[in-house]
Design a protein around this motif. Sequence first.
Motif, PDB file in Angstrom:
ATOM      1  N   SER A 271      -0.248   4.736  -9.929  1.00  0.00           N
ATOM      2  CA  SER A 271      -0.578   3.360 -10.304  1.00  0.00           C
ATOM      3  C   SER A 271      -0.047   3.114 -11.705  1.00  0.00           C
ATOM      4  O   SER A 271      -0.346   3.871 -12.618  1.00  0.00           O
ATOM      5  N   SER A 272       0.751   2.066 -11.861  1.00  0.00           N
ATOM      6  CA  SER A 272       1.367   1.802 -13.157  1.00  0.00           C
ATOM      7  C   SER A 272       1.347   0.310 -13.440  1.00  0.00           C
ATOM      8  O   SER A 272       1.076  -0.506 -12.561  1.00  0.00           O
ATOM      9  N   SER A 273       1.635  -0.027 -14.674  1.00  0.00           N
ATOM     10  CA  SER A 273       1.850  -1.426 -15.025  1.00  0.00           C
ATOM     11  C   SER A 273       3.345  -1.708 -14.986  1.00  0.00           C
ATOM     12  O   SER A 273       4.161  -0.830 -15.224  1.00  0.00           O
ATOM     13  N   SER A 274       3.690  -2.949 -14.657  1.00  0.00           N
ATOM     14  CA  SER A 274       5.086  -3.373 -14.615  1.00  0.00           C
ATOM     15  C   SER A 274       5.326  -4.442 -15.675  1.00  0.00           C
ATOM     16  O   SER A 274       4.511  -5.339 -15.860  1.00  0.00           O
ATOM     17  N   ARG A 275       6.462  -4.336 -16.381  1.00  0.00           N
ATOM     18  CA  ARG A 275       6.857  -5.396 -17.319  1.00  0.00           C
ATOM     19  C   ARG A 275       7.756  -6.418 -16.642  1.00  0.00           C
ATOM     20  O   ARG A 275       8.206  -7.363 -17.273  1.00  0.00           O
ATOM     21  N   GLY A 276       8.065  -6.189 -15.357  1.00  0.00           N
ATOM     22  CA  GLY A 276       8.890  -7.137 -14.624  1.00  0.00           C
ATOM     23  C   GLY A 276       8.066  -7.769 -13.519  1.00  0.00           C
ATOM     24  O   GLY A 276       7.099  -8.475 -13.785  1.00  0.00           O
ATOM     25  N   LYS A 277       8.452  -7.516 -12.298  1.00  0.00           N
ATOM     26  CA  LYS A 277       7.731  -8.044 -11.152  1.00  0.00           C
ATOM     27  C   LYS A 277       6.941  -6.923 -10.485  1.00  0.00           C
ATOM     28  O   LYS A 277       7.090  -5.752 -10.834  1.00  0.00           O
ATOM     29  N   ILE A 278       6.104  -7.314  -9.524  1.00  0.00           N
ATOM     30  CA  ILE A 278       5.332  -6.316  -8.785  1.00  0.00           C
ATOM     31  C   ILE A 278       6.282  -5.468  -7.945  1.00  0.00           C
ATOM     32  O   ILE A 278       7.161  -6.005  -7.260  1.00  0.00           O
ATOM     33  N   SER A 279       6.134  -4.152  -8.009  1.00  0.00           N
ATOM     34  CA  SER A 279       6.868  -3.310  -7.069  1.00  0.00           C
ATOM     35  C   SER A 279       5.915  -2.311  -6.441  1.00  0.00           C
ATOM     36  O   SER A 279       5.017  -1.782  -7.101  1.00  0.00           O
ATOM     37  N   LEU A 280       6.129  -2.113  -5.152  1.00  0.00           N
ATOM     38  CA  LEU A 280       5.253  -1.281  -4.334  1.00  0.00           C
ATOM     39  C   LEU A 280       6.118  -0.349  -3.506  1.00  0.00           C
ATOM     40  O   LEU A 280       7.233  -0.723  -3.119  1.00  0.00           O
ATOM     41  N   SER A 281       5.626   0.833  -3.228  1.00  0.00           N
ATOM     42  CA  SER A 281       6.307   1.682  -2.252  1.00  0.00           C
ATOM     43  C   SER A 281       5.282   2.532  -1.535  1.00  0.00           C
ATOM     44  O   SER A 281       4.192   2.777  -2.051  1.00  0.00           O
ATOM     45  N   ALA A 282       5.644   2.936  -0.326  1.00  0.00           N
ATOM     46  CA  ALA A 282       4.804   3.878   0.419  1.00  0.00           C
ATOM     47  C   ALA A 282       5.703   4.961   0.993  1.00  0.00           C
ATOM     48  O   ALA A 282       6.779   4.676   1.506  1.00  0.00           O
ATOM     49  N   THR A 283       5.252   6.204   0.839  1.00  0.00           N
ATOM     50  CA  THR A 283       5.903   7.353   1.472  1.00  0.00           C
ATOM     51  C   THR A 283       5.035   7.746   2.657  1.00  0.00           C
ATOM     52  O   THR A 283       3.874   8.110   2.474  1.00  0.00           O
ATOM     53  N   LEU A 284       5.575   7.624   3.850  1.00  0.00           N
ATOM     54  CA  LEU A 284       4.811   7.944   5.050  1.00  0.00           C
ATOM     55  C   LEU A 284       5.140   9.346   5.533  1.00  0.00           C
ATOM     56  O   LEU A 284       6.313   9.741   5.524  1.00  0.00           O
ATOM     57  N   ILE A 285       4.124  10.056   5.964  1.00  0.00           N
ATOM     58  CA  ILE A 285       4.288  11.409   6.492  1.00  0.00           C
ATOM     59  C   ILE A 285       3.827  11.410   7.947  1.00  0.00           C
ATOM     60  O   ILE A 285       2.720  10.971   8.253  1.00  0.00           O
ATOM     61  N   GLY A 286       4.703  11.880   8.816  1.00  0.00           N
ATOM     62  CA  GLY A 286       4.373  11.994  10.229  1.00  0.00           C
ATOM     63  C   GLY A 286       4.826  13.338  10.758  1.00  0.00           C
ATOM     64  O   GLY A 286       5.286  14.196  10.008  1.00  0.00           O
ATOM     65  N   HIS A 287       4.709  13.520  12.068  1.00  0.00           N
ATOM     66  CA  HIS A 287       5.121  14.799  12.653  1.00  0.00           C
ATOM     67  C   HIS A 287       5.671  14.604  14.064  1.00  0.00           C
ATOM     68  O   HIS A 287       5.346  13.623  14.733  1.00  0.00           O
ATOM     69  N   VAL A 288       6.509  15.536  14.455  1.00  0.00           N
ATOM     70  CA  VAL A 288       7.107  15.555  15.804  1.00  0.00           C
ATOM     71  C   VAL A 288       7.113  17.003  16.301  1.00  0.00           C
ATOM     72  O   VAL A 288       7.022  17.940  15.502  1.00  0.00           O
TER      73      VAL A 288
END
Lengths: 311, 311
Positions: free
Chosen positions: B120-137
Amino acid sequence: MGDEFSRIAKYFAPLAGEEGRGLIDDAAVLVPPPGRELVLTVDQMLEDVHFLPGDAPELIAQKLLRRNLSDLAAMGATALGYLLTTALTEGVTEDWLAGFTSGLEHDQKVFGIKLFGGDSSSSRGKISLSATLIGHVAPGAALSRNGANAGDEIWVTGTIGDAALGLQARFGKLQDPTGWLVARSMLPQPRMGLALAGIVSAAIDISDGLVQDLGHMCKGAGLGATLHAGRVPTSPQAAAFGPPALESRLTDGDDYELLLAVPPANRAALQAACGDLQITQIGIFEAGEGVRVLDDAGAVMKFERGGWQHF
Amino acid sequence: MGDEFSRIAKYFAPLAGEEGRGLIDDAAVLVPPPGRELVLTVDQMLEDVHFLPGDAPELIAQKLLRRNLSDLAAMGATALGYLLTTALTEGVTEDWLAGFTSGLEHDQKVFGIKLFGGDSSSSRGKISLSATLIGHVAPGAALSRNGANAGDEIWVTGTIGDAALGLQARFGKLQDPTGWLVARSMLPQPRMGLALAGIVSAAIDISDGLVQDLGHMCKGAGLGATLHAGRVPTSPQAAAFGPPALESRLTDGDDYELLLAVPPANRAALQAACGDLQITQIGIFEAGEGVRVLDDAGAVMKFERGGWQHF
């Protein structure tokens, strides 16, 4: 800097391990190391928050990886690889991108990690970057920041406060003739590869400032701590700035050294595990709550702020 | 919206699975499902690129997860959990954050996933979000976009082009009285849980536009493809806009349907694997290169752009 797909093919695909499948597929496929648990962490590097527009892109890339590697080190984990997100602004040049990826390549070799995958986007604001690091530990051997016991000694690796002074030097607020302080600010040394499981009862990496991160360990353990300011290890370059820099040394972040809770009986084992790495005992965990910082005369010191946090 | 640590404790810690260790430690610890390979993917959602400042935070959160889940679906993977990064601007309110995390919570239940960790961070520009998904096969069962063979049929799930029209509706450029198109734009349905291994020879999710993503499959396989525009499945809501919307339907992104290469002999198995889900055969892979789009009269259609890409 080319379009999205040619950029990925030119700059990022050469960094990918086989798990990354040439960065062609929708996701990476990782065969987990047999009999190990996985350790997963993610950290961002944002323009004007974690780096400055004029910083060398090589160093930005290396710091992005190293901040995450330091989190793995604090868990006692061995690093495997990473996923990367880049949100780049229109002004980013080919030179910047070449420098950035050469920094990644350099540190992939230094730390034995590979690029597994990622996401490349354009940003309408500032540059934002993140890396998700994947590592592994023996089952049940992951360290935690929560396990300290009353009577455990507080040990710290390396020297503390260089990065805070290095940041001031980057802003031109102080002189750094050897470049050491700036290097410590932009190129932290994650303390990988120390076999600390069974020796330390808790660990954290110092990313928010020594006092604040020690406070996290106290809170997690339901304990207090006494820290002796005079014992906090200082590099000769930082020591040259004298006592006025003391508060910043204790409360600013970005050192990426490890802070360890160590039962006194394990002191020799700790020394053996750390080998040539400088480690210093700086205080003790005890019943109570919060961090009490004592000066050389034994008086309690007051600070304006506890450490770094994002709004 | 409170400080960083209280924000994490209040909004994000309740979403964490045991792997997340209460979001207290430096990293998450995951015991990999025995005998499975892990599938890892990361996608970003950036303000003014992937979402608009006025979009509902619940939907932003859901789309962030669903775009990533769709990548797992394209690999034939089962989802386990995710790491999240947020870089929020000073204007973000408690209400926004409550909405955002309630969207995460909702989709965690829908898709059976848990929060493992994040930053969790502050941004000096616009909102940015990311998600790293973990799955299995299952070992070796991960699908790839590269496996198509000449003669394989091209199949697609669901309907195509709703999201592109939905985006125009969000900008007020067209009417969407039922809200269906906007919902398809903001709330894609990742096609999880289809047992496609052994049935399809290649798969990709449509995130850059049908024609461009089909082009990726062709390039990966060293083949060409013929696509029959008239066969591309359209929702009644999209069909109401008639032929002028055809180009956008075929070339704009964000549908998050699966595009599949299927040997003709596996057609019945495909139908069985997809159950009630609408699937449509829209063309064929063949020797050559690139994607040829034919209209109802069999004439080759020309488009101004192939699909979406970031500068």
